[in-house]
Design a protein around this motif. Structure first.
Motif, PDB file in Angstrom:
ATOM      1  N   THR A   1       0.758  -1.192   0.045  1.00  0.00           N
ATOM      2  CA  THR A   1      -0.060  -0.122  -0.158  1.00  0.00           C
ATOM      3  C   THR A   1       0.682   1.289   0.084  1.00  0.00           C
ATOM      4  OG1 THR A   1      -1.917  -1.237   1.182  1.00  0.00           O
ATOM      5  CG2 THR A   1      -1.786   1.314   1.226  1.00  0.00           C
ATOM      6  N   GLY A   2       1.880   1.485   0.661  1.00  0.00           N
ATOM      7  CA  GLY A   2       2.636   2.423   0.819  1.00  0.00           C
ATOM      8  C   GLY A   2       3.518   2.898  -0.580  1.00  0.00           C
TER       9      GLY A   2
ATOM     10  N   THR B   1       3.033   7.671  -4.505  1.00  0.00           N
ATOM     11  CA  THR B   1       2.994   8.328  -5.764  1.00  0.00           C
ATOM     12  C   THR B   1       2.195   9.598  -5.715  1.00  0.00           C
ATOM     13  OG1 THR B   1       1.162   7.245  -6.808  1.00  0.00           O
ATOM     14  CG2 THR B   1       3.355   6.184  -6.811  1.00  0.00           C
ATOM     15  N   GLY B   2       1.287   9.872  -4.814  1.00  0.00           N
ATOM     16  CA  GLY B   2       0.418  10.989  -4.902  1.00  0.00           C
ATOM     17  C   GLY B   2      -0.741  11.029  -5.951  1.00  0.00           C
TER      18      GLY B   2
ATOM     19  N   GLY C   1       0.792   4.359  -2.374  1.00  0.00           N
ATOM     20  CA  GLY C   1       0.477   5.683  -1.861  1.00  0.00           C
ATOM     21  C   GLY C   1       1.298   6.850  -1.973  1.00  0.00           C
TER      22      GLY C   1
ATOM     23  N   SER D   1      -3.739   8.722  -7.788  1.00  0.00           N
ATOM     24  CA  SER D   1      -4.969   7.826  -7.761  1.00  0.00           C
ATOM     25  C   SER D   1      -4.353   6.464  -8.435  1.00  0.00           C
ATOM     26  CB  SER D   1      -6.260   8.280  -8.140  1.00  0.00           C
ATOM     27  OG  SER D   1      -7.269   7.184  -8.582  1.00  0.00           O
ATOM     28  N   PRO D   2      -4.784   5.424  -7.787  1.00  0.00           N
ATOM     29  CA  PRO D   2      -4.576   4.116  -8.267  1.00  0.00           C
ATOM     30  C   PRO D   2      -5.327   3.917  -9.897  1.00  0.00           C
ATOM     31  CG  PRO D   2      -4.842   3.630  -5.889  1.00  0.00           C
ATOM     32  CD  PRO D   2      -5.270   5.085  -6.292  1.00  0.00           C
TER      33      PRO D   2
ATOM     34  N   HIS E   1      -1.374  -5.097   2.393  1.00  0.00           N
ATOM     35  CA  HIS E   1      -1.422  -4.281   3.676  1.00  0.00           C
ATOM     36  C   HIS E   1      -1.305  -4.924   4.838  1.00  0.00           C
ATOM     37  CE1 HIS E   1      -2.200  -1.048   6.598  1.00  0.00           C
ATOM     38  NE2 HIS E   1      -3.523  -1.974   7.008  1.00  0.00           N
TER      39      HIS E   1
END
Length: 372
Positions: free
Chosen positions: A20-21, A26-27, A24, A29-30, A63
């Motif tokens: 997850t990190g 990258t800033g 996350g 949205s997936p 996660h």
């Protein structure tokens, strides 16, 4: 921009595995990041890491939750190939097999005994999957030696037990309340069973499609000639099951379509012949979440599958697929029903994925437009 990832095979699928990190950080949205990462929209996915098929354009996002009841949470992403979109509506059972192996290889779970149990939760569906990874003498074998149908080379054995899998997407095993329903498509009325367990699945009789149960090897060609009709049936089933408000809004990944018949008379190795569709095309093996739905359908009186297999509940169900016979199992454990299947899994590569530096607001706006 760089992202660390593992490339892993789970069952008869391949997926990219992220923590997850990593995503996350990258800033982005997936929903925007993953299609660009995989090289979509492009049927070749030539400028990305996608495999350009429904079984290889997949991602798992892992996660480690707080608390002791679940070891790993994971989210499955079916990444579009010809469209810059991500389907989050279901889980992939084959790719689920990588989660327990990843947890052991990364030291998240310490191997214990000849079989190590990892409790996992799929966030797409809320499904608890008890994973049992073979760890002889308390360790992963130096060389994996477990085999399974549909994969030419060995991997590490992983048992997947879906805990009380009925109704995880719709709230009920039989979303319409009926064991069979009628759907009209292509000017024909089709008798189907709509079942939600593992994944939502709509089941049809092979004979109704003109497929010969005695000649399973001809099904693939016969199904491909009727893909448009099957898609109409699937989209109507999505509305009936409460998965979409209209047929136009039905997701690509769910419900899945399963075509079933009694095995050929000479086939003593299986209980039922099955061909499943995934993302609009015949699956080369079998969606494992779909096999869970088929297993519960076989146990439910009145369904299309139950009429084929009979009312006697068996501890195993042998499914003839294009890749060979896949066997599912059912067992009661601590008041819960576990429905499962054994898979194999293996890590293929540990890698750094490079993304264009321009993946910022301009690219995000462009891809978001493509999604909408």
């Amino acid at each position: 921009m760089k992202i660390e990832a593992e490339w892993m095979r789970g069952g008869t699928s391949k997926c990219w595995v992220f923590e997850t990190g990593q995503l996350g950080g990258t800033g982005t949205s997936p929903d925007v990041l993953l299609p660009r990462l995989f090289g979509s929209p492009d049927h070749r996915q030539i400028d990305g890491v996608g495999g350009a098929t429904s079984t290889t354009s997949k991602a798992m996002i892992l996660h480690r939750p707080d608390g002791d009841d679940v070891d790993v949470e994971f989210t499955f992403a079916q990444v579009g190939i010809e469209e810059a979109a991500v389907d989050w509506g279901s889980n992939c059972g084959n790719c689920s097999a990588v989660v327990g192996l990843y947890a052991i290889e990364k030291g998240w779970v310490e191997p214990s005994g000849d079989v190590t149990k990892i409790v996992t939760r799929n966030t797409n569906t809320g499904q608890i999957i008890i994973q049992r990874v073979s760890t002889p003498s308390g360790a992963l074998p130096i060389v994996p030696e477990a085999h399974m149908p549909g994969v030419p080379f060995p991997g590490y054995r992983v048992g997947l037990g879906f805990q009380d899998p009925a109704g995880k997407s719709t709230g009920k095993l039989l979303p319409t309340g009926s064991a069979t329903d009628t759907i009209t498509a292509g000017g024909t009325r089709w008798t189907v069973s709509m079942v939600d367990a593992g994944a939502p699945v709509v089941i049809l009789r092979a004979e109704d499609l003109g497929l010969d149960p005695e000649r399973y090897d001809t099904w693939f060609a016969g199904v491909e000639l009727q893909l448009e009709t099957l898609e109409h049936i699937r989209r109507q089933a999505a509305v009936r099951m409460g998965l979409a408000a209209t047929t136009a809004e039905a997701a690509r990944a769910i419900p899945k379509v399963a075509i079933a018949a009694a095995p050929a008379q000479a086939d003593t190795a299986s209980d039922v012949s099955v061909m499943m569709l995934s993302m609009g095309k015949p699956h080369p093996a079998l969606a494992i979440t779909g096999s869970i739905a088929l297993t519960l359908a076989a146990r439910t009186p009145g369904t299309v599958l139950n009429e084929i297999t009979g009312n006697t509940v068996q501890p195993t169900l042998r499914l003839r697929t294009p890749a060979g016979v896949i066997e599912t199992w059912s067992e009661e454990q601590s008041g819960s029903l576990l429905v499962g299947v054994d898979r194999t899994a293996r890590t293929l590569a540990t890698t750094t994925i490079h993304l264009p530096e321009a993946l910022g607001s301009a690219v995000e706006a462009s891809l978001a437009s493509a999604i909408n």
